[in-house]
Design a protein around this motif. Structure first.
Motif, PDB file in Angstrom:
ATOM      1  N   CYS A  26       0.836  -1.199   0.000  1.00  0.00           N
ATOM      2  CA  CYS A  26       0.000   0.000   0.000  1.00  0.00           C
ATOM      3  C   CYS A  26       0.874   1.254   0.000  1.00  0.00           C
ATOM      4  N   LYS A  29       0.061   3.708   3.416  1.00  0.00           N
ATOM      5  CA  LYS A  29       0.457   3.384   4.789  1.00  0.00           C
ATOM      6  C   LYS A  29       1.327   2.143   4.889  1.00  0.00           C
ATOM      7  N   ASP A  31       0.409  -0.758   4.868  1.00  0.00           N
ATOM      8  CA  ASP A  31      -0.249  -1.643   5.821  1.00  0.00           C
ATOM      9  C   ASP A  31      -0.775  -2.923   5.177  1.00  0.00           C
ATOM     10  N   GLY A  32      -0.907  -2.925   3.877  1.00  0.00           N
ATOM     11  CA  GLY A  32      -1.445  -4.107   3.210  1.00  0.00           C
ATOM     12  C   GLY A  32      -0.897  -4.175   1.801  1.00  0.00           C
ATOM     13  N   CYS A  54      -6.050  -0.873  -1.696  1.00  0.00           N
ATOM     14  CA  CYS A  54      -5.389  -1.514  -0.561  1.00  0.00           C
ATOM     15  C   CYS A  54      -6.395  -2.404   0.150  1.00  0.00           C
ATOM     16  N   CYS A  57      -6.465  -0.700   4.319  1.00  0.00           N
ATOM     17  CA  CYS A  57      -7.003   0.626   4.645  1.00  0.00           C
ATOM     18  C   CYS A  57      -7.971   1.138   3.577  1.00  0.00           C
TER      19      CYS A  57
HETATM   20 ZN   LIG Z   1      -3.277   0.683   3.003  1.00  0.00          ZN
END
Ligand SMILES: [Zn+2]
Length: 67
Positions: A26, A29, A31-32, A54, A57
């Motif tokens: 991502c 962030k 995050d994924g 993503c 998020c």
């Molecule tokens: Zn993300």
């Protein structure tokens, strides 16, 4: 002036344009991973939109592609 996040999206777009199977972090962030969804433009079958989303998020971006 272009932000680091925008650069990351552009980079992700390049990678996924060449190989949609690649796992790309991502850009927002980290995050994924981005999932890719292609949607053909209803008015022009030679074009499609590639949605990068993503899976954690929900950050998204759209690339306009040509076949
Ligand atoms: Zn993300």
């Amino acid at each position: 002036m272009i932000s680091e996040t925008s650069k990351a999206w552009i980079q992700a777009g390049k990678i996924l344009a060449e190989n949609p199977e690649t796992q790309v972090r991502c850009p927002e962030k980290a995050d994924g991973f981005l999932t890719v969804q292609d949607v053909t433009a209803p008015t022009d079958p030679t074009r499609f939109e590639r949605y990068l989303v993503c899976d954690v998020c929900g950050a998204r971006n759209i690339l306009l592609m040509r076949e």
